[in-house]
Scaffold this active site. Structure first.
Site, short mmCIF file in Angstrom:
data_model
loop_
_atom_site.label_atom_id
_atom_site.label_comp_id
_atom_site.label_asym_id
_atom_site.label_seq_id
_atom_site.Cartn_x
_atom_site.Cartn_y
_atom_site.Cartn_z
N GLY A 86 -6.41 -3.78 -3.39
CA GLY A 86 -6.15 -4.00 -2.01
C GLY A 86 -7.52 -4.51 -1.38
CB SER A 117 -10.96 -4.34 2.08
OG SER A 117 -10.72 -5.69 2.53
CG ASP A 138 4.13 -9.06 -4.23
OD1 ASP A 138 4.17 -8.03 -3.72
OD2 ASP A 138 4.73 -10.10 -3.46
CB VAL A 145 -1.43 -2.05 -0.73
CG1 VAL A 145 -0.62 -2.95 -0.72
CG2 VAL A 145 -2.30 -2.29 -2.25
CE1 TYR A 189 -5.09 6.37 12.28
CE2 TYR A 189 -3.03 5.57 13.08
CZ TYR A 189 -4.25 6.15 13.35
OH TYR A 189 -4.67 5.89 14.87
CE1 TYR A 236 -1.45 1.91 11.35
CE2 TYR A 236 0.14 3.57 10.85
CZ TYR A 236 -0.85 2.90 10.50
OH TYR A 236 -1.34 2.91 9.25
CE LYS A 251 -1.02 3.63 6.04
NZ LYS A 251 -1.32 3.04 4.83
CB THR A 262 -9.80 -3.25 7.94
OG1 THR A 262 -8.78 -2.88 8.25
CG2 THR A 262 -10.91 -1.99 7.21
CB ALA A 296 -4.88 -4.03 7.44
P1 NAI Z 1 -7.17 -4.82 4.37
O1 NAI Z 1 -6.50 -5.90 5.31
O2 NAI Z 1 -8.55 -5.10 4.08
O3 NAI Z 1 -6.48 -4.31 3.37
C1 NAI Z 1 -5.03 -4.35 3.06
C2 NAI Z 1 -4.73 -5.07 1.69
O4 NAI Z 1 -3.44 -5.21 1.25
C3 NAI Z 1 -5.23 -6.62 1.56
O5 NAI Z 1 -6.18 -6.63 0.64
C4 NAI Z 1 -4.08 -7.28 1.41
O6 NAI Z 1 -3.91 -8.39 0.72
C5 NAI Z 1 -3.05 -6.15 0.66
N1 NAI Z 1 -1.69 -6.60 0.33
C6 NAI Z 1 -0.93 -6.96 1.35
N2 NAI Z 1 0.26 -7.21 0.77
C7 NAI Z 1 0.13 -6.91 -0.37
C8 NAI Z 1 1.04 -7.12 -1.45
N3 NAI Z 1 2.23 -7.53 -1.52
N4 NAI Z 1 0.73 -7.00 -2.77
C9 NAI Z 1 -0.45 -6.29 -2.99
N5 NAI Z 1 -1.56 -6.24 -2.08
C10 NAI Z 1 -0.95 -6.45 -0.75
O7 NAI Z 1 -7.27 -3.63 5.62
P2 NAI Z 1 -7.67 -2.36 5.29
O8 NAI Z 1 -7.82 -1.34 6.70
O9 NAI Z 1 -8.71 -1.87 4.24
O10 NAI Z 1 -6.34 -1.21 4.40
C11 NAI Z 1 -6.27 -0.52 3.49
C12 NAI Z 1 -5.28 0.67 3.44
O11 NAI Z 1 -5.79 1.55 4.57
C13 NAI Z 1 -4.04 0.23 3.94
O12 NAI Z 1 -2.99 1.13 3.28
C14 NAI Z 1 -4.22 0.70 5.58
O13 NAI Z 1 -3.00 1.13 5.99
C15 NAI Z 1 -5.00 2.15 5.42
N6 NAI Z 1 -5.70 2.54 6.37
C16 NAI Z 1 -6.28 1.60 7.21
C17 NAI Z 1 -7.11 2.12 8.38
C18 NAI Z 1 -7.66 1.11 9.47
O14 NAI Z 1 -7.90 1.52 10.51
N7 NAI Z 1 -8.06 -0.07 8.82
C19 NAI Z 1 -6.78 3.41 8.88
C20 NAI Z 1 -6.04 4.28 7.86
C21 NAI Z 1 -5.48 3.82 6.71
#
Ligand code: NAI
EC number: 1.3.1.9
Length: 279
Positions: free
Chosen positions: A18, A24, A70, A98, A153, A163, A170, A201, A203
């Site tokens: 991810g 990220s 994927d 992810v 989260y 959300y 989650k 980020t 997401a």
């Molecule tokens: P991000 O957008 O940088 O990372 C999400 C990743 O999921 C991306 O790299 C994306 O390409 C990947 N992804 C999406 N569909 C996919 C698939 N089919 N197969 C493989 N990879 C896939 O955003 P972030 O925030 O770094 O998210 C990482 C994790 O952290 C997620 O689970 C998110 O829910 C969690 N999180 C994020 C918070 C925030 O406020 N940003 C807070 C708490 C948890």
């Protein structure tokens, strides 16, 4: 992120699913794992590898193998773990970072959810953890006494209106972590989720009113919101041998947000916004 290396992951190998760009959480976790001496592989979906700069991260992390999959595809995950065995060998840890909700992206309210998007969101954000663990086990690539961490989260426990269906995703993600944790304990493998503060980020910023959610959490949390770098440091401890008896937990990494009802800072702000009595 601390610059000091404690060598906590020296001699360990792992894969991080991810990382997309410098913001990220997965990216910051990869950097922290590299700093602590781990040998890494990095994975993302093909479109993300084109959109983001994951190849650059792989280079920074000592030419880490970059494995395209994927995380919802059984076949692609099977091929990934077969390839991982060749490129990196057996691994000690897996990080799942992810998530995606098309309902959030397209601003579709929860009440009128698009069920195709809803199912896809659950597949990507939660069931992918099940598949990743399952196919890692079937490939025989996961060592005993390893550690698996997924990012969650607090929407899993409490409703955060914006959300949307990710609250549900989650909750499922955390349940899968517990369920697998109980099954892998006989091999000493721990499975935990880290429930992180709102973090800017790709997401995160896709969520409506994200800035307000971020500020609200920051006003409530006694230590303030946890940054992505701090999240990465915390995840390192869970991947290390210093947390050998921690499993099946959802661990809040949120500056204390989850234990607070109201804070003086928020009260002060609300009081100042009230019309003065008797005027
Ligand atoms: P991000 O957008 O940088 O990372 C999400 C990743 O999921 C991306 O790299 C994306 O390409 C990947 N992804 C999406 N569909 C996919 C698939 N089919 N197969 C493989 N990879 C896939 O955003 P972030 O925030 O770094 O998210 C990482 C994790 O952290 C997620 O689970 C998110 O829910 C969690 N999180 C994020 C918070 C925030 O406020 N940003 C807070 C708490 C948890």
């Amino acid at each position: 992120m601390t610059q000091t290396s404690y060598g906590l992951l020296k001699g360990k190998k792992g894969i991080i699913f991810g990382p997309l760009n410098e913001q990220s959480l997965g990216w910051k976790i990869a950097l922290a794992c590299h700093r602590e001496g781990a040998e890494l592989a990095i994975s993302n979906v093909a479109t993300a590898l084109k959109m983001g700069n994951t190849a650059e991260l792989a280079r920074i992390c000592g030419q880490a193998p970059l494995l395209v999959a994927d995380a919802t595809s059984d076949d692609e995950l099977k091929a990934l773990f077969a390839g991982l065995k060749t490129s990196l060998g057996e691994i000690d840890f897996i990080v799942h970072s992810v998530g995606m909700s098309a309902n959030i992206r397209k601003k579709i309210p929860y009440e009128s959810t698009n069920y195709i998007f809803y199912n896809k969101g659950l597949e990507i954000s939660a069931i992918s953890l099940h598949k990743i663990i399952r196919y890692a086990l079937e490939a025989g690539v996961l060592k005993d006494n390893g550690s698996i961490v997924a990012l969650s989260y607090i929407g899993a426990q409490r409703v955060f209106s914006q959300y949307n269906d990710m609250n549900d995703a989650k909750a499922l993600l955390e349940a899968i972590a517990r369920n697998f944790g109980s099954r892998l304990a006989d091999r000493g493998i721990r499975v935990n989720t880290v429930s992180q503060s709102p973090t800017r980020t790709s997401a995160g910023s896709g969520i409506s009113n994200f800035d307000a959610m971020y500020e609200y959490a920051n006003l409530l949390a006694p230590l303030g919101n946890a940054s992505g770098e701090e999240c990465a440091d915390y995840v390192v401890t869970l991947l290390s041998d210093l947390s050998r008896k921690v499993t099946m937990q959802n661990l809040y990494h949120d500056g204390g947000f989850s234990s607070v009802g109201i804070s003086e800072k928020l009260l002060g702000l609300l009081e100042r916004s009230q019309p003065e009595a008797g005027v």
